[in-house]
Scaffold this motif. Structure first.
Motif, PDB file in Angstrom:
ATOM      1  N   MET A 122     -52.677 141.072 -24.175  1.00 18.12           N
ATOM      2  CA  MET A 122     -53.711 140.655 -25.181  1.00 18.12           C
ATOM      3  C   MET A 122     -53.240 140.946 -26.614  1.00 18.12           C
ATOM      4  O   MET A 122     -53.531 139.996 -27.360  1.00 18.12           O
ATOM      5  N   ILE A 123     -52.417 141.921 -26.818  1.00 18.13           N
ATOM      6  CA  ILE A 123     -51.898 142.306 -28.213  1.00 18.13           C
ATOM      7  C   ILE A 123     -51.099 141.141 -28.468  1.00 18.13           C
ATOM      8  O   ILE A 123     -50.974 140.700 -29.818  1.00 18.13           O
ATOM      9  N   HIS A 124     -50.109 140.856 -27.782  1.00 14.71           N
ATOM     10  CA  HIS A 124     -49.001 139.838 -28.060  1.00 14.71           C
ATOM     11  C   HIS A 124     -49.910 138.564 -28.300  1.00 14.71           C
ATOM     12  O   HIS A 124     -49.459 137.709 -29.062  1.00 14.71           O
ATOM     13  N   ARG A 125     -50.967 138.090 -27.662  1.00 18.21           N
ATOM     14  CA  ARG A 125     -51.492 136.783 -27.870  1.00 18.21           C
ATOM     15  C   ARG A 125     -52.336 137.054 -29.208  1.00 18.21           C
ATOM     16  O   ARG A 125     -52.393 135.886 -29.970  1.00 18.21           O
ATOM     17  N   LEU A 126     -52.906 138.064 -29.741  1.00 19.54           N
ATOM     18  CA  LEU A 126     -53.476 138.153 -30.720  1.00 19.54           C
ATOM     19  C   LEU A 126     -52.564 137.987 -31.974  1.00 19.54           C
ATOM     20  O   LEU A 126     -52.879 137.279 -33.187  1.00 19.54           O
ATOM     21  N   GLN A 127     -51.211 138.412 -31.794  1.00 12.82           N
ATOM     22  CA  GLN A 127     -50.298 138.408 -32.630  1.00 12.82           C
ATOM     23  C   GLN A 127     -49.646 136.972 -32.564  1.00 12.82           C
ATOM     24  O   GLN A 127     -48.754 136.815 -33.629  1.00 12.82           O
ATOM     25  N   GLY A 128     -50.092 136.018 -31.861  1.00 14.07           N
ATOM     26  CA  GLY A 128     -49.349 134.764 -31.738  1.00 14.07           C
ATOM     27  C   GLY A 128     -47.955 134.753 -30.944  1.00 14.07           C
ATOM     28  O   GLY A 128     -47.168 133.823 -31.131  1.00 14.07           O
ATOM     29  N   ASN A 129     -47.614 135.606 -30.307  1.00 13.01           N
ATOM     30  CA  ASN A 129     -46.560 135.837 -29.697  1.00 13.01           C
ATOM     31  C   ASN A 129     -46.647 135.348 -28.070  1.00 13.01           C
ATOM     32  O   ASN A 129     -46.810 136.191 -27.100  1.00 13.01           O
ATOM     33  N   ASP A 130     -47.241 134.008 -27.889  1.00 12.69           N
ATOM     34  CA  ASP A 130     -47.493 133.673 -26.526  1.00 12.69           C
ATOM     35  C   ASP A 130     -46.341 133.713 -25.350  1.00 12.69           C
ATOM     36  O   ASP A 130     -47.019 133.992 -24.399  1.00 12.69           O
ATOM     37  N   ASP A 131     -45.152 133.590 -25.890  1.00 13.84           N
ATOM     38  CA  ASP A 131     -44.184 133.721 -24.891  1.00 13.84           C
ATOM     39  C   ASP A 131     -44.425 135.194 -24.058  1.00 13.84           C
ATOM     40  O   ASP A 131     -44.043 135.683 -22.851  1.00 13.84           O
ATOM     41  N   LEU A 132     -44.349 136.124 -24.952  1.00 12.86           N
ATOM     42  CA  LEU A 132     -44.304 137.599 -24.522  1.00 12.86           C
ATOM     43  C   LEU A 132     -45.514 137.724 -23.779  1.00 12.86           C
ATOM     44  O   LEU A 132     -45.674 138.543 -22.853  1.00 12.86           O
ATOM     45  N   ALA A 133     -46.722 137.422 -24.175  1.00 11.19           N
ATOM     46  CA  ALA A 133     -48.063 137.342 -23.655  1.00 11.19           C
ATOM     47  C   ALA A 133     -48.078 136.746 -22.165  1.00 11.19           C
ATOM     48  O   ALA A 133     -48.620 137.491 -21.155  1.00 11.19           O
ATOM     49  N   ARG A 134     -47.508 135.687 -21.896  1.00 16.10           N
ATOM     50  CA  ARG A 134     -47.189 134.989 -20.832  1.00 16.10           C
ATOM     51  C   ARG A 134     -46.632 135.889 -19.735  1.00 16.10           C
ATOM     52  O   ARG A 134     -46.820 136.023 -18.726  1.00 16.10           O
ATOM     53  N   GLU A 135     -45.523 136.699 -20.323  1.00 11.96           N
ATOM     54  CA  GLU A 135     -44.511 137.382 -19.400  1.00 11.96           C
ATOM     55  C   GLU A 135     -45.484 138.457 -19.016  1.00 11.96           C
ATOM     56  O   GLU A 135     -45.488 138.854 -17.919  1.00 11.96           O
TER      57      GLU A 135
END
Length: 185
Positions: free
Chosen positions: A126-139
């Motif tokens: 969720m933090i990755h997603r909020l920061q715009g790091n969608d690839d890390l969020a997906r992982e």
């Protein structure tokens, strides 16, 4: 025997900082993914501190919550749960880097398995997603999904551009049907 819906409601009451339905109810967690729980007096004291911390956070006292979570970690520094809870409180304070460090610690301590890892992967995603790091969020959502997180599974679907396009197309077709624009369908 309680239904899955009843368990989800009870879970949201007893674990208010987690998304509804998150891999918490013991019967729903496969044996190989369950946390090994220490029944020592220290562990019981740490759990009590975490409960007090959650109550403080619910009351809007994030500083007080951090005091309790810090105590829980001091009592049992090898339990990932305290780090998960403290990460949530730190995130509420805008201390994202510190929260991420705690989530990484929780994942390391849990060896990427069990409820604690599931929660940590979900929070980190969720933090990755909020920061715009969608690839890390997906992982991280995938890792949480593999551990049984329905919330993470739903997020993966939402992040899939093909699923989003499909959902939009279905929405458009149903809207046209409701307005009577699709005669002969």
């Amino acid at each position: 025997m309680a239904s899955a819906g009843d368990r989800a409601i009870l879970n949201s009451i007893f674990n208010p900082l987690l998304p509804v339905g998150e891999c918490v109810y013991e019967e729903d967690i496969p044996k190989e993914l369950k946390d090994t729980d220490d029944e020592s007096p220290d562990c019981a004291e740490a759990k009590e501190q975490e409960i007090l911390g959650v109550k403080a956070a619910e009351a809007g006292d994030v500083e007080g919550a951090l005091v309790h979570f810090n105590r829980a970690i001091k009592i049992t520094p090898s339990r990932p749960s305290g780090y998960n809870n403290r990460a949530q409180a730190l995130r509420l304070q805008g201390k994202v880097e510190e929260a991420m460090a705690d989530l990484n610690t929780a994942i390391d301590l849990s060896k990427g398995k069990g409820r604690a890892a599931c929660q940590a992967f979900t929070q980190r995603a969720m933090i990755h997603r909020l920061q715009g790091n969608d690839d890390l969020a997906r992982e991280d959502f995938q890792a949480a999904s593999n551990l049984g997180s329905e919330f993470a599974k739903a997020q993966l679907v939402q992040m899939n551009p093909y699923a989003a396009l499909c959902n939009k197309m279905l929405h458009d077709v149903f809207s046209k049907l409701q307005r009577g624009e699709c005669a002969g369908v």
